[in-house]
Scaffold this motif. Structure first.
Motif, mmCIF file in Angstrom:
data_model
loop_
_atom_site.group_PDB
_atom_site.id
_atom_site.type_symbol
_atom_site.label_atom_id
_atom_site.label_comp_id
_atom_site.label_asym_id
_atom_site.label_seq_id
_atom_site.Cartn_x
_atom_site.Cartn_y
_atom_site.Cartn_z
ATOM 1 N N ARG A 48 0.863 -1.198 0.000
ATOM 2 C CA ARG A 48 0.000 0.000 0.000
ATOM 3 C C ARG A 48 0.890 1.236 0.000
ATOM 4 O O ARG A 48 1.949 1.247 0.635
ATOM 5 C CB ARG A 48 -0.863 -0.035 1.261
ATOM 6 N N GLY A 62 -1.337 11.162 12.874
ATOM 7 C CA GLY A 62 -0.795 9.986 13.557
ATOM 8 C C GLY A 62 -1.532 9.808 14.871
ATOM 9 O O GLY A 62 -2.760 9.780 14.911
ATOM 10 N N HIS A 64 -1.000 7.083 16.883
ATOM 11 C CA HIS A 64 -1.322 5.666 16.946
ATOM 12 C C HIS A 64 -0.048 4.838 16.706
ATOM 13 O O HIS A 64 1.001 5.370 16.331
ATOM 14 C CB HIS A 64 -2.402 5.308 15.906
ATOM 15 N N TYR A 134 -4.618 -0.975 14.067
ATOM 16 C CA TYR A 134 -4.253 0.266 14.772
ATOM 17 C C TYR A 134 -4.420 0.110 16.283
ATOM 18 O O TYR A 134 -5.376 -0.504 16.751
ATOM 19 C CB TYR A 134 -5.180 1.406 14.364
HETATM 20 P P1 TYD Z 1 -5.046 7.592 9.788
HETATM 21 O O1 TYD Z 1 -4.135 6.447 9.545
HETATM 22 O O2 TYD Z 1 -5.674 7.703 11.138
HETATM 23 O O3 TYD Z 1 -4.299 8.964 9.442
HETATM 24 P P2 TYD Z 1 -3.032 9.665 10.124
HETATM 25 O O4 TYD Z 1 -2.119 8.606 10.613
HETATM 26 O O5 TYD Z 1 -2.426 10.475 9.070
HETATM 27 O O6 TYD Z 1 -3.499 10.568 11.188
HETATM 28 O O7 TYD Z 1 -6.181 7.571 8.668
HETATM 29 C C1 TYD Z 1 -7.097 8.629 8.492
HETATM 30 C C2 TYD Z 1 -8.345 8.045 7.869
HETATM 31 O O8 TYD Z 1 -8.081 7.496 6.580
HETATM 32 C C3 TYD Z 1 -8.962 6.920 8.694
HETATM 33 O O9 TYD Z 1 -10.371 7.065 8.610
HETATM 34 C C4 TYD Z 1 -8.567 5.662 7.972
HETATM 35 C C5 TYD Z 1 -8.429 6.104 6.528
HETATM 36 N N1 TYD Z 1 -7.384 5.385 5.799
HETATM 37 C C6 TYD Z 1 -7.734 4.490 4.800
HETATM 38 O O10 TYD Z 1 -8.917 4.276 4.497
HETATM 39 N N2 TYD Z 1 -6.736 3.845 4.106
HETATM 40 C C7 TYD Z 1 -5.429 4.053 4.383
HETATM 41 O O11 TYD Z 1 -4.547 3.445 3.733
HETATM 42 C C8 TYD Z 1 -5.076 4.962 5.438
HETATM 43 C C9 TYD Z 1 -3.645 5.211 5.804
HETATM 44 C C10 TYD Z 1 -6.094 5.607 6.112
#
Ligand code: TYD
Length: 148
Positions: A48, A62, A64, A134
Protein backbone atom coordinates in the motif's frame (compact mmCIF):
# COMPACT_ATOMS: atom_id res chain seq x y z
CA UNK A 1 26.24 13.65 -12.73
CA UNK A 2 26.59 13.45 -8.95
CA UNK A 3 25.30 10.37 -7.15
CA UNK A 4 25.17 10.51 -3.35
CA UNK A 5 24.98 7.19 -1.54
CA UNK A 6 25.82 7.86 2.08
CA UNK A 7 25.29 5.53 5.00
CA UNK A 8 21.75 4.30 4.47
CA UNK A 9 20.48 3.57 8.00
CA UNK A 10 20.82 5.46 11.25
CA UNK A 11 19.46 3.85 14.37
CA UNK A 12 17.26 5.71 16.82
CA UNK A 13 16.78 5.19 20.56
CA UNK A 14 13.22 4.10 19.80
CA UNK A 15 12.98 0.35 19.11
CA UNK A 16 11.90 -0.84 15.65
CA UNK A 17 12.71 2.45 13.96
CA UNK A 18 15.59 3.99 12.07
CA UNK A 19 16.32 6.82 9.67
CA UNK A 20 16.84 5.93 6.02
CA UNK A 21 18.80 7.78 3.40
CA UNK A 22 17.96 6.83 -0.18
CA UNK A 23 20.03 7.65 -3.25
CA UNK A 24 19.96 11.15 -4.67
CA UNK A 25 20.94 11.56 -8.30
CA UNK A 26 21.61 15.26 -8.81
CA UNK A 27 21.89 16.42 -12.41
CA UNK A 28 22.21 20.17 -12.01
CA UNK A 29 19.55 22.02 -13.97
CA UNK A 30 17.97 18.71 -15.03
CA UNK A 31 17.04 18.33 -11.39
CA UNK A 32 17.22 15.55 -8.85
CA UNK A 33 15.98 11.99 -8.75
CA UNK A 34 15.60 9.72 -5.74
CA UNK A 35 14.43 6.13 -5.67
CA UNK A 36 13.95 3.19 -3.38
CA UNK A 37 13.61 -0.49 -4.11
CA UNK A 38 12.01 -3.37 -2.24
CA UNK A 39 14.46 -5.46 -0.22
CA UNK A 40 17.14 -2.85 -0.82
CA UNK A 41 16.17 0.42 0.87
CA UNK A 42 12.66 -0.84 1.77
CA UNK A 43 12.77 -3.89 4.07
CA UNK A 44 9.30 -5.27 3.24
CA UNK A 45 7.08 -5.98 0.26
CA UNK A 46 4.99 -2.87 -0.38
CA UNK A 47 1.25 -3.57 -0.35
CA UNK A 48 0.00 0.00 0.00
CA UNK A 49 1.12 3.54 -0.77
CA UNK A 50 -0.58 6.67 0.56
CA UNK A 51 0.28 10.29 0.96
CA UNK A 52 -0.74 13.00 3.40
CA UNK A 53 -0.96 16.62 2.28
CA UNK A 54 -2.82 19.92 2.87
CA UNK A 55 -2.22 19.62 6.61
CA UNK A 56 -2.50 22.86 8.56
CA UNK A 57 0.70 23.77 10.39
CA UNK A 58 -1.31 23.80 13.61
CA UNK A 59 -2.58 20.23 13.26
CA UNK A 60 -0.94 16.94 13.99
CA UNK A 61 -1.54 13.51 12.46
CA UNK A 62 -0.79 9.99 13.56
CA UNK A 63 -1.39 9.45 17.25
CA UNK A 64 -1.32 5.67 16.95
CA UNK A 65 0.84 2.57 16.57
CA UNK A 66 0.38 -0.50 14.36
CA UNK A 67 0.28 -4.06 15.63
CA UNK A 68 1.75 -5.53 12.44
CA UNK A 69 2.16 -2.93 9.69
CA UNK A 70 5.63 -1.63 8.92
CA UNK A 71 6.01 1.68 7.12
CA UNK A 72 8.60 3.95 5.54
CA UNK A 73 7.83 7.68 5.44
CA UNK A 74 9.38 10.26 3.12
CA UNK A 75 8.55 13.95 3.11
CA UNK A 76 8.81 14.47 -0.63
CA UNK A 77 7.97 18.18 -0.44
CA UNK A 78 8.30 20.62 2.44
CA UNK A 79 9.08 19.50 5.94
CA UNK A 80 7.40 17.59 8.75
CA UNK A 81 8.32 16.91 12.37
CA UNK A 82 8.02 13.25 13.39
CA UNK A 83 7.88 12.03 16.97
CA UNK A 84 8.31 8.32 17.69
CA UNK A 85 7.96 6.35 20.92
CA UNK A 86 8.31 2.64 21.73
CA UNK A 87 6.63 2.97 25.13
CA UNK A 88 9.95 3.66 26.85
CA UNK A 89 12.28 5.55 24.50
CA UNK A 90 11.35 8.52 22.33
CA UNK A 91 12.91 10.40 19.40
CA UNK A 92 11.94 13.50 17.46
CA UNK A 93 13.37 14.85 14.24
CA UNK A 94 12.43 16.76 11.13
CA UNK A 95 12.09 15.16 7.71
CA UNK A 96 13.01 17.94 5.32
CA UNK A 97 14.72 16.32 2.33
CA UNK A 98 13.02 14.10 -0.26
CA UNK A 99 15.78 11.48 0.08
CA UNK A 100 15.55 11.22 3.88
CA UNK A 101 12.99 8.89 5.40
CA UNK A 102 12.15 6.92 8.47
CA UNK A 103 11.32 3.26 8.94
CA UNK A 104 8.61 2.60 11.53
CA UNK A 105 8.28 -1.03 12.48
CA UNK A 106 5.41 -2.53 14.41
CA UNK A 107 4.49 -1.05 17.78
CA UNK A 108 5.99 2.39 17.26
CA UNK A 109 3.72 5.18 18.47
CA UNK A 110 4.08 8.12 16.05
CA UNK A 111 2.90 11.68 15.61
CA UNK A 112 3.50 13.96 12.64
CA UNK A 113 3.26 17.73 13.06
CA UNK A 114 4.60 21.15 12.04
CA UNK A 115 3.77 20.51 8.39
CA UNK A 116 5.28 23.34 6.36
CA UNK A 117 3.01 24.75 3.62
CA UNK A 118 2.60 22.37 0.65
CA UNK A 119 4.29 19.49 2.46
CA UNK A 120 3.63 16.00 1.16
CA UNK A 121 4.33 12.97 3.33
CA UNK A 122 4.60 9.78 1.27
CA UNK A 123 4.11 6.48 3.11
CA UNK A 124 4.99 2.98 1.91
CA UNK A 125 3.27 0.27 3.95
CA UNK A 126 3.75 -3.47 4.32
CA UNK A 127 0.04 -4.30 4.77
CA UNK A 128 -3.32 -3.41 3.32
CA UNK A 129 -5.37 -0.95 5.38
CA UNK A 130 -7.08 -2.58 8.33
CA UNK A 131 -8.46 -0.58 11.24
CA UNK A 132 -7.90 -3.57 13.59
CA UNK A 133 -4.16 -3.15 13.05
CA UNK A 134 -4.25 0.27 14.77
CA UNK A 135 -3.76 0.98 18.47
CA UNK A 136 -5.16 4.46 18.98
CA UNK A 137 -5.16 4.59 22.79
CA UNK A 138 -1.77 5.55 24.22
CA UNK A 139 -2.27 3.76 27.54
CA UNK A 140 -3.23 0.51 25.80
CA UNK A 141 -0.22 0.90 23.52
CA UNK A 142 2.10 1.48 26.46
CA UNK A 143 0.89 -1.52 28.40
CA UNK A 144 1.24 -3.84 25.36
CA UNK A 145 4.63 -2.35 24.38
CA UNK A 146 6.13 -2.67 27.84
CA UNK A 147 5.20 -6.37 28.03
CA UNK A 148 7.12 -7.12 24.81
P1 TYD B 1 -5.05 7.59 9.79
O1 TYD B 1 -4.14 6.45 9.55
O2 TYD B 1 -5.67 7.70 11.14
O3 TYD B 1 -4.30 8.96 9.44
P2 TYD B 1 -3.03 9.67 10.12
O4 TYD B 1 -2.12 8.61 10.61
O5 TYD B 1 -2.43 10.48 9.07
O6 TYD B 1 -3.50 10.57 11.19
O7 TYD B 1 -6.18 7.57 8.67
C1 TYD B 1 -7.10 8.63 8.49
C2 TYD B 1 -8.35 8.04 7.87
O8 TYD B 1 -8.08 7.50 6.58
C3 TYD B 1 -8.96 6.92 8.69
O9 TYD B 1 -10.37 7.06 8.61
C4 TYD B 1 -8.57 5.66 7.97
C5 TYD B 1 -8.43 6.10 6.53
N1 TYD B 1 -7.38 5.38 5.80
C6 TYD B 1 -7.73 4.49 4.80
O10 TYD B 1 -8.92 4.28 4.50
N2 TYD B 1 -6.74 3.84 4.11
C7 TYD B 1 -5.43 4.05 4.38
O11 TYD B 1 -4.55 3.44 3.73
C8 TYD B 1 -5.08 4.96 5.44
C9 TYD B 1 -3.65 5.21 5.80
C10 TYD B 1 -6.09 5.61 6.11
Amino acid sequence: MKIKTQKMRNKLKTKNSYLIKIPLIAEGKRGNLSFCEVKRQIPFNIKRIYWIYNVSSKKSRGGHAHRKTEQVLFCINGSVRIEVDDGINKDAFILAKPNNGIFLGKMVWHNMMDFKKNSVLLVLASEFFKEADYIRDYNIFKSIAQKQ
